[in-house]
Motif scaffolding. Structure first.
Motif, mmCIF file in Angstrom:
data_model
loop_
_atom_site.group_PDB
_atom_site.id
_atom_site.type_symbol
_atom_site.label_atom_id
_atom_site.label_comp_id
_atom_site.label_asym_id
_atom_site.label_seq_id
_atom_site.Cartn_x
_atom_site.Cartn_y
_atom_site.Cartn_z
ATOM 1 N N GLY A 48 -3.765 -2.858 -2.877
ATOM 2 C CA GLY A 48 -4.917 -2.314 -2.151
ATOM 3 C C GLY A 48 -4.819 -0.809 -2.126
ATOM 4 O O GLY A 48 -5.403 -0.106 -2.954
ATOM 5 N N ARG A 49 -4.022 -0.299 -1.204
ATOM 6 C CA ARG A 49 -3.866 1.150 -1.040
ATOM 7 C C ARG A 49 -2.388 1.441 -0.889
ATOM 8 O O ARG A 49 -1.857 1.430 0.232
ATOM 9 N N GLU A 76 -9.380 13.629 6.574
ATOM 10 C CA GLU A 76 -10.488 12.859 7.171
ATOM 11 C C GLU A 76 -10.781 11.615 6.329
ATOM 12 O O GLU A 76 -11.009 10.524 6.845
ATOM 13 N N MET A 77 -10.758 11.804 5.017
ATOM 14 C CA MET A 77 -11.024 10.688 4.101
ATOM 15 C C MET A 77 -9.977 9.589 4.285
ATOM 16 O O MET A 77 -10.303 8.398 4.362
ATOM 17 N N GLN A 78 -8.708 10.014 4.362
ATOM 18 C CA GLN A 78 -7.626 9.025 4.493
ATOM 19 C C GLN A 78 -7.709 8.283 5.829
ATOM 20 O O GLN A 78 -7.471 7.085 5.891
ATOM 21 N N ARG A 79 -8.078 9.019 6.879
ATOM 22 C CA ARG A 79 -8.243 8.358 8.197
ATOM 23 C C ARG A 79 -9.307 7.275 8.106
ATOM 24 O O ARG A 79 -9.162 6.176 8.635
ATOM 25 N N LYS A 80 -10.403 7.615 7.370
ATOM 26 C CA LYS A 80 -11.519 6.675 7.216
ATOM 27 C C LYS A 80 -11.035 5.409 6.471
ATOM 28 O O LYS A 80 -11.326 4.285 6.872
ATOM 29 N N VAL A 81 -10.294 5.628 5.399
ATOM 30 C CA VAL A 81 -9.812 4.478 4.614
ATOM 31 C C VAL A 81 -8.838 3.643 5.444
ATOM 32 O O VAL A 81 -8.938 2.414 5.497
ATOM 33 N N LYS A 82 -7.926 4.326 6.126
ATOM 34 C CA LYS A 82 -6.910 3.598 6.907
ATOM 35 C C LYS A 82 -7.552 2.753 8.006
ATOM 36 O O LYS A 82 -7.025 1.704 8.373
ATOM 37 N N SER A 83 -8.708 3.216 8.512
ATOM 38 C CA SER A 83 -9.379 2.448 9.573
ATOM 39 C C SER A 83 -9.909 1.114 9.036
ATOM 40 O O SER A 83 -10.237 0.216 9.811
ATOM 41 N N LEU A 117 -3.488 -3.284 8.915
ATOM 42 C CA LEU A 117 -2.156 -2.775 9.280
ATOM 43 C C LEU A 117 -2.174 -1.263 9.530
ATOM 44 O O LEU A 117 -1.146 -0.675 9.890
ATOM 45 N N GLY A 118 -3.320 -0.622 9.316
ATOM 46 C CA GLY A 118 -3.540 0.760 9.761
ATOM 47 C C GLY A 118 -2.831 1.842 8.965
ATOM 48 O O GLY A 118 -2.714 2.977 9.430
ATOM 49 N N ARG A 119 -2.337 1.514 7.792
ATOM 50 C CA ARG A 119 -1.614 2.511 6.996
ATOM 51 C C ARG A 119 -1.661 2.124 5.529
ATOM 52 O O ARG A 119 -2.002 0.985 5.187
ATOM 53 N N THR A 150 -3.071 -14.773 -8.210
ATOM 54 C CA THR A 150 -3.336 -13.351 -7.973
ATOM 55 C C THR A 150 -2.981 -13.056 -6.522
ATOM 56 O O THR A 150 -3.542 -13.669 -5.614
ATOM 57 N N PHE A 151 -2.028 -12.169 -6.331
ATOM 58 C CA PHE A 151 -1.534 -11.864 -4.983
ATOM 59 C C PHE A 151 -1.988 -10.478 -4.543
ATOM 60 O O PHE A 151 -1.649 -9.482 -5.194
ATOM 61 N N LEU A 152 -2.739 -10.442 -3.459
ATOM 62 C CA LEU A 152 -3.139 -9.158 -2.873
ATOM 63 C C LEU A 152 -1.969 -8.567 -2.107
ATOM 64 O O LEU A 152 -1.313 -9.269 -1.336
ATOM 65 N N ILE A 153 -1.721 -7.289 -2.308
ATOM 66 C CA ILE A 153 -0.718 -6.562 -1.517
ATOM 67 C C ILE A 153 -1.483 -5.390 -0.921
ATOM 68 O O ILE A 153 -1.610 -4.323 -1.529
ATOM 69 N N ASP A 154 -2.083 -5.623 0.251
ATOM 70 C CA ASP A 154 -3.127 -4.695 0.722
ATOM 71 C C ASP A 154 -3.172 -4.490 2.227
ATOM 72 O O ASP A 154 -4.173 -3.942 2.733
ATOM 73 N N GLY A 155 -2.148 -4.930 2.952
ATOM 74 C CA GLY A 155 -2.156 -4.734 4.406
ATOM 75 C C GLY A 155 -3.332 -5.393 5.094
ATOM 76 O O GLY A 155 -3.717 -4.997 6.199
#
Ligand SMILES: NC(=O)c1ccc[n+]([C@@H]2O[C@H](COP(=O)([O-])OP(=O)(O)OC[C@H]3O[C@@H](n4cnc5c(N)ncnc54)[C@H](OP(=O)(O)O)[C@@H]3O)[C@@H](O)[C@H]2O)c1
Length: 262
Positions: free
Chosen positions: A188-189, A212-219, A223-225, A251-256
């Motif tokens: 994921g990220r 600001e962009m990263q805060r938006k994505v993390k929201s 798992l918030g990070r 297919t395994f998602l690793i994406d919090g």
């Protein structure tokens, strides 16, 4: 828990940085003999020395542009020459250019097809006879969360990476009788240069700072990070290990928890 990886021979594609490098490092720590590769010999030399500090196995490197079939053939031949066999293959590549349908030319489509899908096909074709000879093997293909939920503005990833999923699922059946297990992992990220580049591109587009962009994505991530490359490498190591005896074609998602589909 013993992963049973010690003494195995691995070929890790696109491993001069980011996810590929983290997997190479993790496997080397487990006593795997690892061939690292990317286009840049200088970067590979540095990574080799860095990994060697914690490594219990051999580390070799060879430059290879995975868009070039001759390079792929030479990389596999060199790995066999160095290690005698290939037990584990991790397919990986650089990310395709970002953009929408109307941004993309035939050259962009061709580039991404060769980089993000054809290279995986060619690499597997080249490694397969050696795994069949061994009577076993493990393959992990790195794709993206875009295979579960298309990402706006990443049409090339959304298109070609779903091809990896189809390839993986089909090969799982075709290769099962050789005890070759093959799976896709979908990040994921995870904090790498690629993700930093995507954040920078998105920040410019939306008139935001990178923070600001990263805060938006993390929201959007439960798992918030962002994930760490080492966490990602842990899951891949498990799929490559002797503990994985019954999971193939998945297919395994690793994406919090980021992707919202069931
Ligand atoms: N990080 C994430 O959260 C995330 C999420 C979704 C998808 N992904 C995808 O997963 C893959 C790995 O991600 P990453 O974050 O580790 O990316 P990265 O930091 O950009 O690393 C890409 C790697 O690919 C190599 N590479 C690029 N073009 C190549 C070529 N033609 N031949 C051989 N090697 C090549 C690069 O090495 P050289 O420059 O030395 O050749 C580098 O080692 C990428 O395709 C990325 O788009 C990652």
């Amino acid at each position: 828990m013993e992963l049973g990886l010690s003494g195995k021979n691995a070929l890790i594609i696109a491993s001069s940085q980011g996810l590929g490098k983290a997997i190479a490092k993790k496997l080397a720590e487990q006593g795997v003999n690892v061939m690292i590769s990317s286009r840049e010999e200088n970067k590979l030399e540095v990574v080799k020395n860095e990994i060697l500090e914690q490594s219990k196995g051999k580390i070799k490197y060879k430059a290879c542009d995975i868009k070039n079939n001759k390079d792929i053939q030479e990389l596999v031949a060199t790995t066999i020459h160095e290690f005698g066999s290939i037990d584990l293959l991790v397919n990986n590549a650089g990310g395709p250019p970002a953009g929408t349908f109307e941004d993309m030319t035939d050259e962009d489509w061709q580039h991404s097809f060769e980089l993000n899908l054809l290279s995986y096909i060619r690499m597997i074709r080249e490694v397969l006879p050696h795994m069949k000879n061994n009577g076993s093997g493990k393959i992990v293909n790195i794709a993206s969360s875009s295979v579960k939920e298309p990402i706006p503005g990443l049409i090339l990833s959304n298109t070609f990476r779903t091809g990896i999923v189809g390839l993986t699922k089909t090969l799982a059946t075709e290769l099962a009788s050789y005890q070759i297990l093959i799976n896709t992992v979908a990040p994921g990220r995870i904090s790498t240069d690629r993700v930093a580049f995507l954040d920078e591109t998105a920040a410019k587009k939306h008139g935001l700072t990178i923070e600001e962009m990263q805060r938006k994505v993390k929201s959007t991530i439960p798992l918030g990070r962002y994930g760490e490359p080492e966490e990602f490498a842990n899951y891949v190591s498990f799929l490559l290990s002797d503990l994985n005896t019954y999971m193939t074609g998945q297919t395994f998602l690793i994406d919090g928890g980021m992707v919202k589909s069931i």
